[in-house]
Design a protein around this motif. Structure first.
Motif, mmCIF file in Angstrom:
data_model
loop_
_atom_site.group_PDB
_atom_site.id
_atom_site.type_symbol
_atom_site.label_atom_id
_atom_site.label_comp_id
_atom_site.label_asym_id
_atom_site.label_seq_id
_atom_site.Cartn_x
_atom_site.Cartn_y
_atom_site.Cartn_z
ATOM 1 N N UNK A 31 27.676 53.045 37.723
ATOM 2 C CA UNK A 31 28.212 51.960 38.525
ATOM 3 C C UNK A 31 29.623 52.271 38.983
ATOM 4 N N UNK A 32 29.973 51.754 40.155
ATOM 5 C CA UNK A 32 31.311 51.947 40.715
ATOM 6 C C UNK A 32 31.802 50.622 41.274
ATOM 7 N N UNK A 33 33.024 50.293 40.966
ATOM 8 C CA UNK A 33 33.645 49.094 41.523
ATOM 9 C C UNK A 33 34.944 49.472 42.221
ATOM 10 N N UNK A 34 35.231 48.796 43.297
ATOM 11 C CA UNK A 34 36.535 48.914 43.958
ATOM 12 C C UNK A 34 37.231 47.562 43.797
ATOM 13 N N UNK A 77 35.565 44.324 42.312
ATOM 14 C CA UNK A 77 34.213 44.784 41.998
ATOM 15 C C UNK A 77 33.223 43.648 41.841
ATOM 16 N N UNK A 78 32.463 43.673 40.747
ATOM 17 C CA UNK A 78 31.433 42.656 40.544
ATOM 18 C C UNK A 78 32.008 41.269 40.247
ATOM 19 N N UNK A 124 33.851 39.903 42.202
ATOM 20 C CA UNK A 124 33.842 39.275 43.526
ATOM 21 C C UNK A 124 32.678 38.314 43.694
ATOM 22 N N UNK A 125 31.612 38.569 42.955
ATOM 23 C CA UNK A 125 30.391 37.773 43.135
ATOM 24 C C UNK A 125 30.674 36.295 42.881
ATOM 25 N N UNK A 126 31.510 36.041 41.909
ATOM 26 C CA UNK A 126 31.774 34.637 41.546
ATOM 27 C C UNK A 126 33.119 34.132 42.078
ATOM 28 N N UNK A 127 33.793 34.972 42.829
ATOM 29 C CA UNK A 127 35.069 34.517 43.393
ATOM 30 C C UNK A 127 34.839 33.717 44.668
ATOM 31 N N UNK A 158 39.758 35.334 46.235
ATOM 32 C CA UNK A 158 39.622 36.788 46.394
ATOM 33 C C UNK A 158 40.641 37.371 47.375
ATOM 34 N N UNK A 167 42.843 42.236 44.781
ATOM 35 C CA UNK A 167 41.405 42.150 44.632
ATOM 36 C C UNK A 167 40.690 43.191 45.477
ATOM 37 N N UNK A 184 36.760 51.383 39.240
ATOM 38 C CA UNK A 184 36.241 51.406 37.880
ATOM 39 C C UNK A 184 34.849 52.027 37.903
ATOM 40 N N UNK A 185 34.534 52.788 36.876
ATOM 41 C CA UNK A 185 33.188 53.342 36.789
ATOM 42 C C UNK A 185 32.581 53.063 35.421
#
Lengths: 378, 378, 378, 378
Positions: free
Chosen positions: A246-249, A252-253, A255-258, A263, A276, A293-294
């Motif tokens: 997995x990779x986040x910038x 990252x994930x 953001x789904x709930x932001x 954000x 963010x 992040x990985x």
């Protein structure tokens, strides 16, 4: 372009198997005039080197790199830089037993089905040993980027259940990161990590990890929309590392709930008020720190038996011998840094190739507003 | 290769701005002999089309695609396929007020610093409208892949706090997914989603989302180590979509806390017993379903005011007018499917380019062991 | 892609300077399962090796190649093949005098202006010594192509004023070509060539040459319109060889004065009746022999003084010392063969990547009609 | 990269068939800030346009180009430039008779064997009509290069037996070149050319030609050794033009009979004394004029019958109907200029991508020494 080359203008092409004669790479497109010697590269390789602690594989490779070309009188010439590391500690006999078996969660089965042949010794080309050349090439990219003020650094942010992600990135003590075998940003947590790893080792099991890499001193403008966005190429580079799932910038994930108001990073003349975005907007660097992040999966080579099949399709129980890291994430920090550096290097050159004529009067926003004392980036 | 081309053998190059004359793309390298007409592409475009529900932008574009070349008598010829969508509903006047301002969390500032000029109308090239051509090109890839038994499909797995990820992928009713405007795999949750979106709209805010894409009917062998691993190229493709901030393959970030015995998927003659790998081992497809998850950030265009600067670097308060989706994730499923299809298509051709001579007697493991009634893949 | 890589699916990336530690290359994308050992490559290198006759440079390099990766138990694995040749006979002292001077017709001035630095020892990267790795990589391509029935061979067709182009290609005795140091297709002319070269050597001068390369046993269908036509990529590959100033396909510049009725090759069920096309129609191979001719300029390194400037822009007279071939064309045949083989290899893989599904019932026309006893191809 | 894209940083991807709906291209990587409108492109297209004289095809296409993207308020934005030309005069009925036959020296047979399908109308994708998009893209490159002082121009140097190559390039009157339908550099020879063509037309035959293209105002440093040398990429670009069978740089095939003292161009502080190199040394531009010559074969479409086969492999006699140029070379000058401009443009950007940091104190040698009154370049 075949699959062992990375980059467009600054390219790295690698070769080598775990138990072959040597690993090597060719770095093409390096700007001329960069002071470079073997020690510059060796110091990065030594950060990744196996056998540095009891929590990494006990295979002992000096990983001594030789520069074969592209450097003249201590300076790069603009022609390809050939690098070579000879393999010296190849105990191939350890691997005879898996010649006809596919280790679970390894590339054995897939290489076999793709190529109809595989160098089973230590995983051959699929071994994480291949990442040494990424680190070597990344060392050159890092050195060049530093001449432009860009620093690429990383740390362990989580090891299994133990989270060591710092609250505020700007307060990371980078010297401390490099002073412990975990690349842990918080020295007070190292004991905890050691205890965890000792227990894991007794159990014969392995564990996943999370690594964070950061590029600071960034310039705005790097990245090529639409497909070669900076974040897309970072994702490509980081996901190409063994064991990364997995990779986040930036957020990252999370953001789904932001919500949008939460954000979006405000721009002020004194700096962005949060990050963010992870330093990338619309695929182009904003000048803020690049943050990625990985997730790394747990080592698949276990002394605990696992179900699998053999080359005839018959069920077998596999017990992996050989020397392995119980957490591949422990040594992954320099590798992730290297891949981020390669992406930034390539985009630095691509950007000025197209846009060297551009001059903009709008001031560049500082990376971080001085008024901000927290980041939202994780 | 410049930044608006995707792929190596099967390539897609796109052009077009939100408020320009047209969007278009060129698909190169498509195998000849594939039956293809505009309806094949249009049906995918219609799945993404704005204005289909009250929760998406009210911009009304027919998005009618024309095939300009590469198809003769209803069949692809192997020559480049030119596709064109003319823009018809361009209310540029909506955007005059942001001409000299940088909307927060948009690409306005970064395009400006990179190029020194930007088409500010609707975000110009950085608009998500660009993704229409990805969907169009992906429709061609999907159609070809289907002739090889590969299906590429996706769904919404989370909208803000509402998780709708199914427990068992094999039980997803794909017809249902396409029967609601959210691409929600569970029709019983659609009301909940609608209520959430109505509240959000009243608030004037936006929200992130998570999308899952799956390729089933896979063949083992796709993917080119080391750098062009299948998962790395999937990460590249998915992260290149507007608003995406994270990509996971298989277990993704759950791998961080998994132990080796938990993560590794056992191989049995009757099938893999789990799919933490997400269908990729060592960068090469295993024949299991490819599973990827992406995080999409909340829409940045809000009617709620945000802090920013203008082209002179002075502070301003930005209120975005125009028509926008309160959750970009709602329409992202067809886009993510398209990018996954493009990656698989390219790797299908690359694989047989190199390895068409290979024959292996080892049986291919079924995607999922029939004895397994749960998946670990999320 | 940076400038030291050649190819799309079957790629070759090279490094190395004339007087550095080593030359090397990475071959990526080679199909697995090809039997390959160092002797296969060495025999091609030996054909090119300097010091084999009194008419070539007296630098004595064993040019012993090592395979560092990509071959397991005598067979290619599909992973990158690393090749290395260590430099052993580097008399760098010969070149100290040209450190600050630009030898006429050499790359000294242009490298200097481009990079601001140059490895002046033996021309550094611009030395023809670099072509050893082309020959090494070409040996692998040749070996694979032979498994498909394609033979790539060449000969000297003209040395200065002496034309040795055979009238009928099908009557070339290829064993004879390799039995003399000139690669002359007509053994009865070798004495004449020797005498010419002896006189030239006394004079202290050098001379140009023309080489012809032929691929027989071709399949129809190789080549990618529009830009990557087979002939365009052949021109690219051949013109990239040091000293090459012209490339012809088939009738080449003779086409300028040909009428349409004369140039066009008739197709008959028994074969084409001529080969003015050189085996390529519309950028795609026809199944006829591929025929290409190249012009090589005379060696620029002369013991006769020449006018030039130094790094300060001041006029100087340059006398080149060192060891040089008086006719670079003499050793160019294996190099030209290698480049043609690399192009064909790459297009073979590209073609089947896109078109492996195609089946055509139209019979393939034989390369040459049996009734034809002359060729028009030169 | 698939075969319909040209370039690395400045890329052109084209689509379109002779009798399809439209031709188009996408130019990616164009620097922002370049003033550009449709008239800039149209004027180049009009130079190539069919139907301008009685010696070219009578197909009447306005070839009106539309810019669909990448230009905002009259200036390029750095995003992809989409160009479109709709086909209006498609008399497909002319081609029904060749549906099942392969015209000699055309791409009919090779497309058929490669793809198993072909758009036979006017040659489909293999028609020279495709070159319109090269000219359109080249117009953009030319305009940018002019801002750097580089002019790309060409002329007819030979038509069948009639040589019109000027002795001294610097004396070419470029206005005259564009004032006659042959692009003949010597207006006094136009009558002779007209007479020749009239006789040829009566005969029903066609003829080859030679075109010379020149880039003046060059900078030193463009070109990437080893494989992407400037001359190699020029050869690639020029050989990719329909009907081209040979490419020369500078002295070209005359180099074969030149001695080293004759070929090598002396460097003096006041300029090079000759230009046998054609402006390229070691694959890198020297600052001299780039000079290239191409050979074009005679038109293959003749009203005179020719032997061929049909799709069943049976012998047929083909008489080509339709409207064709009796000498494709007549309209080839703008096409060759366009391809040269595309190569230079791409290398200009690539060069500064890698080498923007370089500063060299050595003065740049003028292109031509003022004392020289002859050139050796042909």
């Amino acid at each position: 372009m075949a699959g062992n080359t990375f980059g467009t203008l600054f390219t790295v092409t690698t070769f080598g198997e775990s138990h072959g004669l040597a690993l090597g790479c060719i770095i093409d497109g390096c700007p001329p005039g960069l002071p470079l010697n073997e020690a510059d590269i060796q110091q990065e390789l030594d950060r990744r080197k196996p056998g540095t602690s009891k929590f990494t594989t006990q295979r002992r490779e000096p990983d001594a790199v030789k520069i074969l070309s592209g450097v003249f009188e201590g300076v790069t010439t603009g022609t390809p830089i050939g690098l070579l590391i000879e393999n010296t500690d190849q105990r191939s006999k350890d691997y005879g037993n898996i010649k006809d078996q596919f280790r679970p969660a390894h590339a054995d089965y897939t290489y076999w089905q793709k190529y109809g042949i595989r160098d089973y010794r230590g995983g051959g080309r699929s071994s994480a040993r291949e990442t040494a050349m990424r680190v070597a090439a990344g060392a050159v990219a890092k050195k060049y980027l530093q001449t432009k003020g860009i620093m690429v650094r990383g740390f362990l942010s989580q090891l299994g259940p133990i989270k060591v992600m710092p609250d505020v990135l700007t307060e990371v003590n980078w010297d401390e990161v490099n002073n412990n075998p975990f690349f842990c940003p918080d020295p007070s947590r190292v004991n905890e990590l050691e205890t965890y790893m000792q227990d894991l080792r007794k159990e014969g099991n392995s564990i996943g990890a999370k690594i964070t890499v950061v590029a600071s001193g960034m310039l705005p403008g790097l990245g090529e929309p639409i497909f070669d966005r900076l974040d897309a190429d970072i994702a490509h580079g980081l996901m190409s590392i063994n064991a990364v799932k997995g990779v986040e910038i930036g957020a990252g994930f999370d953001s789904v709930t932001q919500k949008g108001t939460e954000h979006r990073d405000a721009l002020t003349p004194g700096g962005f008020t949060s990050n963010n975005a992870g330093g990338v907007l619309g695929g182009i660097s904003s000048g803020q720190d690049i943050i990625a992040h990985i997730a790394l999966k747990p080592t698949s080579s276990l002394h605990l038996p696992g179900d699998s099949i053999d080359v005839d399709g018959q069920p077998v129980t596999v017990v992996t011998k050989g020397r392995h890291d119980p957490c591949v994430g422990i040594r992954a920090t320099p590798i992730a840094e290297a891949m981020l550096a390669l992406v930034l290097m390539d985009h630095y050159l691509r950007h000025r190739g197209q846009n060297a004529d551009v001059s903009v009067s709008t001031p560049v926003i500082p990376a971080q507003a001085p008024v901000s004392d927290t980041t939202n980036d994780t």
